[in-house]
Design a protein around this motif. Sequence first.
Motif, PDB file in Angstrom:
ATOM      1  N   LEU A 193      -9.235   9.047  -7.273  1.00  0.00           N
ATOM      2  CA  LEU A 193      -8.295  10.174  -7.216  1.00  0.00           C
ATOM      3  C   LEU A 193      -8.480  11.130  -8.393  1.00  0.00           C
ATOM      4  N   ALA A 194      -9.038  10.614  -9.501  1.00  0.00           N
ATOM      5  CA  ALA A 194      -9.302  11.471 -10.664  1.00  0.00           C
ATOM      6  C   ALA A 194     -10.601  12.262 -10.500  1.00  0.00           C
ATOM      7  N   GLY A 195     -11.327  12.000  -9.422  1.00  0.00           N
ATOM      8  CA  GLY A 195     -12.536  12.776  -9.156  1.00  0.00           C
ATOM      9  C   GLY A 195     -13.839  12.039  -9.352  1.00  0.00           C
ATOM     10  N   LEU A 196     -13.802  10.810  -9.847  1.00  0.00           N
ATOM     11  CA  LEU A 196     -15.034  10.022  -9.997  1.00  0.00           C
ATOM     12  C   LEU A 196     -15.298   9.275  -8.703  1.00  0.00           C
ATOM     13  N   ARG A 197     -16.437   9.506  -8.120  1.00  0.00           N
ATOM     14  CA  ARG A 197     -16.785   8.902  -6.837  1.00  0.00           C
ATOM     15  C   ARG A 197     -17.927   7.917  -7.017  1.00  0.00           C
ATOM     16  N   PRO A 198     -17.895   6.804  -6.273  1.00  0.00           N
ATOM     17  CA  PRO A 198     -19.048   5.891  -6.332  1.00  0.00           C
ATOM     18  C   PRO A 198     -20.242   6.504  -5.608  1.00  0.00           C
ATOM     19  N   LYS A 199     -21.410   5.945  -5.886  1.00  0.00           N
ATOM     20  CA  LYS A 199     -22.636   6.432  -5.246  1.00  0.00           C
ATOM     21  C   LYS A 199     -22.526   6.342  -3.726  1.00  0.00           C
ATOM     22  N   ASP A 200     -21.946   5.260  -3.251  1.00  0.00           N
ATOM     23  CA  ASP A 200     -21.788   5.021  -1.814  1.00  0.00           C
ATOM     24  C   ASP A 200     -20.303   4.779  -1.534  1.00  0.00           C
ATOM     25  N   GLY A 201     -19.769   5.452  -0.537  1.00  0.00           N
ATOM     26  CA  GLY A 201     -18.353   5.313  -0.207  1.00  0.00           C
ATOM     27  C   GLY A 201     -17.971   3.924   0.263  1.00  0.00           C
ATOM     28  N   LEU A 202     -18.961   3.142   0.741  1.00  0.00           N
ATOM     29  CA  LEU A 202     -18.670   1.773   1.162  1.00  0.00           C
ATOM     30  C   LEU A 202     -18.234   0.889  -0.005  1.00  0.00           C
ATOM     31  N   HIS A 203     -18.508   1.331  -1.230  1.00  0.00           N
ATOM     32  CA  HIS A 203     -18.095   0.587  -2.415  1.00  0.00           C
ATOM     33  C   HIS A 203     -16.579   0.345  -2.390  1.00  0.00           C
ATOM     34  N   LEU A 204     -15.827   1.347  -1.990  1.00  0.00           N
ATOM     35  CA  LEU A 204     -14.370   1.226  -1.929  1.00  0.00           C
ATOM     36  C   LEU A 204     -13.944   0.209  -0.870  1.00  0.00           C
ATOM     37  N   LEU A 205     -14.582   0.256   0.280  1.00  0.00           N
ATOM     38  CA  LEU A 205     -14.251  -0.673   1.354  1.00  0.00           C
ATOM     39  C   LEU A 205     -14.606  -2.104   0.980  1.00  0.00           C
ATOM     40  N   TYR A 206     -15.785  -2.310   0.414  1.00  0.00           N
ATOM     41  CA  TYR A 206     -16.188  -3.656   0.005  1.00  0.00           C
ATOM     42  C   TYR A 206     -15.239  -4.212  -1.055  1.00  0.00           C
ATOM     43  N   GLY A 207     -14.841  -3.378  -2.010  1.00  0.00           N
ATOM     44  CA  GLY A 207     -13.922  -3.829  -3.050  1.00  0.00           C
ATOM     45  C   GLY A 207     -12.571  -4.226  -2.486  1.00  0.00           C
ATOM     46  N   LEU A 208     -12.064  -3.421  -1.570  1.00  0.00           N
ATOM     47  CA  LEU A 208     -10.779  -3.721  -0.940  1.00  0.00           C
ATOM     48  C   LEU A 208     -10.864  -5.008  -0.124  1.00  0.00           C
ATOM     49  N   LEU A 209     -11.948  -5.181   0.599  1.00  0.00           N
ATOM     50  CA  LEU A 209     -12.137  -6.393   1.395  1.00  0.00           C
ATOM     51  C   LEU A 209     -12.263  -7.628   0.508  1.00  0.00           C
ATOM     52  N   LEU A 210     -12.952  -7.508  -0.613  1.00  0.00           N
ATOM     53  CA  LEU A 210     -13.084  -8.628  -1.542  1.00  0.00           C
ATOM     54  C   LEU A 210     -11.729  -9.018  -2.110  1.00  0.00           C
ATOM     55  N   ALA A 211     -10.949  -8.048  -2.552  1.00  0.00           N
ATOM     56  CA  ALA A 211      -9.636  -8.343  -3.140  1.00  0.00           C
ATOM     57  C   ALA A 211      -8.710  -8.994  -2.114  1.00  0.00           C
ATOM     58  N   ALA A 212      -8.686  -8.454  -0.907  1.00  0.00           N
ATOM     59  CA  ALA A 212      -7.825  -9.026   0.137  1.00  0.00           C
ATOM     60  C   ALA A 212      -8.284 -10.432   0.512  1.00  0.00           C
ATOM     61  N   GLY A 213      -9.588 -10.623   0.640  1.00  0.00           N
ATOM     62  CA  GLY A 213     -10.105 -11.942   0.995  1.00  0.00           C
ATOM     63  C   GLY A 213      -9.790 -12.992  -0.056  1.00  0.00           C
ATOM     64  N   LEU A 214      -9.976 -12.653  -1.324  1.00  0.00           N
ATOM     65  CA  LEU A 214      -9.659 -13.609  -2.389  1.00  0.00           C
ATOM     66  C   LEU A 214      -8.167 -13.921  -2.422  1.00  0.00           C
ATOM     67  N   HIS A 215      -7.346 -12.916  -2.165  1.00  0.00           N
ATOM     68  CA  HIS A 215      -5.896 -13.127  -2.150  1.00  0.00           C
ATOM     69  C   HIS A 215      -5.498 -14.113  -1.044  1.00  0.00           C
ATOM     70  N   TYR A 216      -6.055 -13.931   0.135  1.00  0.00           N
ATOM     71  CA  TYR A 216      -5.732 -14.839   1.236  1.00  0.00           C
ATOM     72  C   TYR A 216      -6.323 -16.233   1.016  1.00  0.00           C
ATOM     73  N   LEU A 217      -7.517 -16.322   0.455  1.00  0.00           N
ATOM     74  CA  LEU A 217      -8.092 -17.636   0.176  1.00  0.00           C
ATOM     75  C   LEU A 217      -7.246 -18.396  -0.842  1.00  0.00           C
ATOM     76  N   GLY A 218      -6.712 -17.699  -1.829  1.00  0.00           N
ATOM     77  CA  GLY A 218      -5.840 -18.338  -2.814  1.00  0.00           C
ATOM     78  C   GLY A 218      -4.554 -18.854  -2.193  1.00  0.00           C
ATOM     79  N   GLY A 219      -4.105 -18.232  -1.130  1.00  0.00           N
ATOM     80  CA  GLY A 219      -2.887 -18.669  -0.448  1.00  0.00           C
ATOM     81  C   GLY A 219      -3.112 -19.805   0.525  1.00  0.00           C
ATOM     82  N   LEU A 220      -4.366 -20.235   0.702  1.00  0.00           N
ATOM     83  CA  LEU A 220      -4.657 -21.338   1.629  1.00  0.00           C
ATOM     84  C   LEU A 220      -4.465 -22.723   1.000  1.00  0.00           C
ATOM     85  N   GLU A 221      -4.059 -22.758  -0.249  1.00  0.00           N
ATOM     86  CA  GLU A 221      -3.761 -24.053  -0.867  1.00  0.00           C
ATOM     87  C   GLU A 221      -2.654 -24.729  -0.068  1.00  0.00           C
ATOM     88  N   PRO A 222      -2.771 -26.034   0.220  1.00  0.00           N
ATOM     89  CA  PRO A 222      -1.677 -26.706   0.936  1.00  0.00           C
ATOM     90  C   PRO A 222      -0.351 -26.471   0.212  1.00  0.00           C
TER      91      PRO A 222
END
Length: 128
Positions: free
Chosen positions: A61-90
């Motif tokens: 939002l400050a104007g700095l863009r990654p080289k590839d826009g997929l960087h944002l999607l991959y980062g969001l997917l990684l954060a969400a995936g790790l969050h859900y995996l952490g919640g899989l503890e019995p």
Amino acid sequence: MPVLLFLHASLGALLLLAVPALALVGLQGFFRPLPGGFFRALRGVAWVAILQVALGFALFLAGLRPKDGLHLLYGLLLAAGLHYLGGLEPGGWFYKGLKDPPKRPELFVALGLLFAVGLVLRVYFTGR
């Protein structure tokens, strides 16, 4: 702005080391239950990834863009995936919310962490 960029890069380096390390430890989930400390560490790394995503979007939002826009999607997917995996503890929030929770969630955590290793590498290389 340089402080946010430095923090974003530092947290990215931490994730680049922590996610494969967790995946290596998580491989024992194929054979035996994972200790509770493992899930605490996983949730901690998930929060680091969530902070990393928040910083990334602030930089975007400050104007700095990654080289590839997929960087944002991959980062969001990684954060969400790790969050859900952490919640899989019995007894964890995601485990309790499932209609039919798996008897061996460690298998899903181990597989999910192997996928997360690929994601963290994609996040890193698409953002450079």
